[in-house]
Design a protein around this motif. Structure first.
Motif, PDB file in Angstrom:
ATOM      1  N   UNK B 365       0.824  -1.217   0.000  1.00  0.00           N
ATOM      2  CA  UNK B 365       0.000   0.000   0.000  1.00  0.00           C
ATOM      3  C   UNK B 365       0.857   1.266   0.000  1.00  0.00           C
ATOM      4  N   UNK B 366       0.632   2.120  -0.977  1.00  0.00           N
ATOM      5  CA  UNK B 366       1.282   3.429  -1.063  1.00  0.00           C
ATOM      6  C   UNK B 366       2.776   3.447  -0.761  1.00  0.00           C
ATOM      7  N   UNK B 367       3.537   2.647  -1.457  1.00  0.00           N
ATOM      8  CA  UNK B 367       4.975   2.659  -1.153  1.00  0.00           C
ATOM      9  C   UNK B 367       5.626   3.968  -1.587  1.00  0.00           C
ATOM     10  N   UNK B 368       6.572   4.437  -0.786  1.00  0.00           N
ATOM     11  CA  UNK B 368       7.276   5.685  -1.119  1.00  0.00           C
ATOM     12  C   UNK B 368       8.713   5.380  -1.537  1.00  0.00           C
ATOM     13  N   UNK B 369       9.377   4.542  -0.732  1.00  0.00           N
ATOM     14  CA  UNK B 369      10.778   4.218  -1.007  1.00  0.00           C
ATOM     15  C   UNK B 369      10.959   2.703  -0.962  1.00  0.00           C
TER      16      UNK B 369
END
Lengths: 468, 392
Positions: B365-369
């Protein structure tokens, strides 16, 4: 006077029950582990003999065996390397006869008497193979003995010796044979062994004007217990006088048989004892020895007695057959190549002599030696630091089934030495259950593998044994 | 002197990855073509746009390994070999060529055809022959033995901890059509499996696998010409331990319960990426779980778990797909398999797809890095590469 200064012995820890060879047969025989051979056993006996002694006095080493791993390439030079002797020593192999050991002793004594060597180390080791389950396989066993000979303070002096030849086809092995051959039993014993031993003893008693009664102990080669008992009784030796031939415990150990018995005899000898040593093979030789008061100063070796007390039982012939490569293993499907000869030569000190490098700048021990010290980064500042006789403890380990050998999964140990240094190497002669972090270990010289026609040796760890 | 930074200078505009497994019917060249053309297509470029290329493989011998099958147009091709860090290091060097302003678009391919050779990888070496006989499993098992000891774990407790890593990775792999193994396993299966290198059993070890993966990368300022959802390189780190690769020598002071190179390499990458608290900021990690114990060492080396604290985190589900920091979302080496030169690029591929939101049932869910970790060598002497990716 020239004589024996020190002695040592070796019996492989594994004993095959003779019942596993032939049902109902009593006793056991000592057998090389899968990674042992005459060279490694010679190193064991040599270390036992040299423990605590100044090796710089040793000027020559003679290796005696009928089972040198190579047909062309000296075994003695590898033994001398592993024993960390100076490079300026004379090395030679005494081979091809059951008398290789006593002939080497005679030659060594002559060199000392002549003043051409200060001390000579003689190591006799053998692991003969008869056809599987045959007479020789039943009677034989593996082992080694070592003697340090010199001039001063000898524990045993030599009165004299007698030699005889007999060019007879009783037992032999040609270049094309895997197993020792022999002619029929009756011929071998009556026309070979018994006849020639009798002649040698008769010649000796006459030459030195002695009788059997003069000897505290008489040591005879024997192909088997029955022939050995028969001839000694017939010549008038009291059974109590005759040194135990190790038939029930080790087996008849070829060129090492008489040397091993001599070590066992010296372990209980007293000052003043006179010993008769009679060896057989392509003739016979007999030597009269006199034990001196220095015998009490020779202490410490595990010798034969100590090694006989250390044993692990093997009760099935399959294990032995795998170790002797009579049965091939699944692992053999992927044949290993040989090592690089330049690398073997280059790394000899770190591999065969097990030298680490001790940093002159910070004292850190790097194994193998590193040009740049792991600890202080000093460059090219180190002295050789022998590890072979240092004890260590297991830091961590594994039993690796992917690098299995004839003895099961390879137990890899990371070991830290007393006084510094760390090695990652296999553990041998181990029960998997005994291996644990913190277990004290010692080093043992073993064959790592055979490939490309090369027997490659290095050091492994093993649980510390009594008497070290 | 400060190390420079790669942050936001290099963009990934296309990637490809073959199905990993036993590719009896395909050779290395087939795998290279499949991976590279998937990447070309994803990037929307023509093969002629490639100005230079890097290939990571332990078996090929030169740049011709890919120039031949891909019919590259006489462009420079560099072959990189760094044992199991090979693919990640090829990617790393390709990034530097872009950041230096040398090229606009370059290709990276990682490939390995392991199943054509006998055994489990590795070959004879020109040494004195007494070393290098230990299996890879044997080398890593030494760490498991010592870690159990230091953490006061019984054999059974330790085995169960390791088993949970394998079960998790197989679970993730079961949702990945490109994985070598696409089935669930149970803790009981893992614990009861045949011993390989005590205490590691069969399911503690990754398989021997064929595969290839590829990336097309370009100058970040050009990336929008190719796609909107390009992915940026945020940080690169690498550390090589001062041990020789010969297995008879390990650093004498090495404790066998931490991976120094992972700590050093991740520190470099975190600094470039501006990561202060990896546990909170790293969205997911694809790590080098060649053996289950490796994944545990990596949790601790990357700062995702406290030293000796992995067991607790595993039990709390921290590294599952639904957990705080999902690890090996594609199944890892355990379920994907380990085609040596390809694995580093494959881990970058998984983070790239996850960051684009294209990972289907195993989407984080919603990975940033996304962090990837690759390493070669042996405990006590590794070469470790870290690659951190993020959005524009």
């Amino acid at each position: 006077m020239a004589g024996i200064i020190s002695f040592g012995g070796y019996v492989p820890i594994y004993r095959l029950s003779r019942n596993a060879i032939a049902r109902g047969m009593p006793g056991e025989k000592a057998i090389c582990g899968f990674d042992e051979d005459s060279i490694t056993m010679a190193v064991e006996a040599g270390l036992d003999c040299l423990r605590g002694r100044d090796r710089s006095q040793v000027d020559a080493l003679i290796f005696a065996s009928t089972t040198s791993p190579y047909k062309e390439k000296q075994a003695a030079v590898t033994v001398a390397n592993a024993l960390d002797l100076r490079r300026e020593v004379l090395t030679m192999d005494s081979t091809n006869t059951l008398r290789a050991g006593t002939l080497a002793l005679g030659t060594a004594l002559d060199a000392i008497k002549a003043g051409s060597a200060r001390q000579v180390l003689v190591v006799a080791a053998d692991c003969r193979m008869g056809s599987p389950r045959g007479d020789l396989d039943r009677a034989s066993g593996d082992g080694a003995a070592a003697f340090l000979l010199g001039k001063d303070g000898e524990a045993v002096s030599v009165v004299g010796s007698y030699n005889l030849t007999s060019d007879v086809l009783d037992v032999w092995r040609s270049h094309a044979d895997d197993y020792v051959r022999s002619w029929e039993d009756r011929f071998v014993i009556t026309q070979g062994y018994e006849k020639v031993i009798r002649e040698a003893v008769a010649g000796t008693t006459k030459k030195f004007n002695v009788t059997p009664k003069d000897f505290a102990k008489a040591i005879f080669y024997g192909p088997d217990a029955r022939s050995h008992a028969g001839i000694t009784r017939a010549m008038g030796f009291d059974p109590a006088q005759v040194q135990n031939g190790l038939f029930e415990t080790v087996g008849s150990s070829g060129a090492a048989h008489v040397p091993m018995q001599l070590v066992a005899a010296l372990e209980t000898a007293k000052a003043g004892d006179k010993l008769l040593v009679v060896n057989y093979g392509d003739g016979a030789d007999a030597t009269i020895l006199q034990v001196t008061s220095n015998i009490s100063k020779v202490k410490g070796p595990r010798g034969i007695k100590g090694h006989l007390a250390l044993k692990k039982a093997i009760n099935d012939y399959d294990t032995y057959a795998r170790w002797r490569q009579l049965l091939s293993l699944p692992e053999d499907r992927n044949p290993v190549g040989g090592p690089s000869a330049p690398a073997v030569l280059r790394e000899q000190d770190s591999v065969v002599r097990l030298h680490a490098g001790k940093c002159k700048s910070c004292g850190f021990v790097n194994y193998p030696p590193q040009r740049v010290c792991e600890n202080c980064r000093a460059k090219d500042q180190w002295d050789p630091w022998p590890l072979a006789e240092r004890k260590g403890t297991i830091f961590t380990f594994t039993h690796d089934y992917l690098s299995s050998t004839a003895a099961g999964p390879t137990t890899w140990t990371i070991v830290d030495f007393e006084g510094g240094g760390r090695i990652a190497t296999a553990m041998t002669d181990r029960d998997m259950e005994e291996v644990r972090i913190g277990l004290p270990v010692e080093m043992t010289f073993r064959q790592i593998r055979f490939g490309g026609g090369v027997h490659n040796y290095w050091w492994k760890t093993r649980a510390i044994r009594a008497g070290s | 002197m400060a190390i420079g930074t790669i942050k936001d200078k290099v963009a990934i505009i296309g990637m490809g990855c073959t199905k990993f497994g036993e590719s009896w019917q395909w050779d290395a060249e087939d795998l290279i073509v499949d991976a590279a053309y998937e990447a070309y297509e994803d990037a929307g470029i023509d093969p002629k746009d490639i100005q230079a290329a890097w290939v990571g493989t332990t078996r090929g011998s030169s740049g011709a390994t890919i120039a031949g099958p891909l019919k590259l147009d006489y462009v420079p091709v560099t072959r990189v070999e760094n044992i199991c860090a090979t693919g990640a290091d090829a990617f790393r060097n390709a990034c530097f060529s872009i950041a230096a302003g040398m090229y606009d678009i370059v290709l990276v391919v990682g490939v390995e055809k392991t199943k054509d050779a006998w055994g489990r990888g590795g070959g004879g070496s020109a040494d004195s022959g007494v070393r290098g006989i230990r299996s890879a499993a044997g080398g890593y098992a030494n760490v498991a033995t010592r870690y159990f000891h230091e953490c006061g774990l019984t054999f059974d407790q330790g085995k169960e901890m390791l088993a949970k890593v394998a079960v998790k990775n197989h679970h993730n792999g079961s949702m990945n059509p490109k994985a070598h193994f696409q089935r669930e396993i149970t803790i009981e299966q893992v614990v009861k499996a045949p011993m390989i290198a005590w205490p590691l059993g069969l399911y503690d070890c990754c398989p021997t696998t064929d595969g290839a993966a590829a990336a097309v990368i370009c100058r970040a300022d050009l990336a929008k010409n190719f796609k909107d959802d390009y992915i940026l390189v945020k940080g690169l780190g690498m550390s090589v331990g001062p041990s020789t690769t010969g297995m008879d020598r390990v650093i004498s002071s090495y404790d066998f319960i931490h991976w120094e190179e992972t700590e050093r390499a991740s520190k470099q990458a975190y600094e470039m990426a501006g990561i202060k608290n990896p546990r909170k900021e790293v969205s997911m990690a694809q790590v080098h779980d060649c053996f289950t114990i490796s994944e545990i060492m990596i949790y601790e080396g990357l700062g995702l778990a406290k030293k000796k604290g992995s067991k607790q985190e595993i039990e709390a589900g921290t590294f599952t797909l639904e957990g705080e920091v999902p690890v090996n979302t594609d199944g890892g080496l355990k379920a994907m398999g380990h085609p040596i030169g390809a694995s580093g690029v494959r881990k970058i591929y998984e983070n790239y797809k996850q960051l684009q939101g294209k990972s289907g049932p195993r989407q984080v869910k919603n990975p940033k890095l996304g962090l990837s970790h690759s390493q070669g060598g042996w405990p006590g002497g590794f070469m470790c590469c870290i690659t951190i990716l993020g959005h524009r």
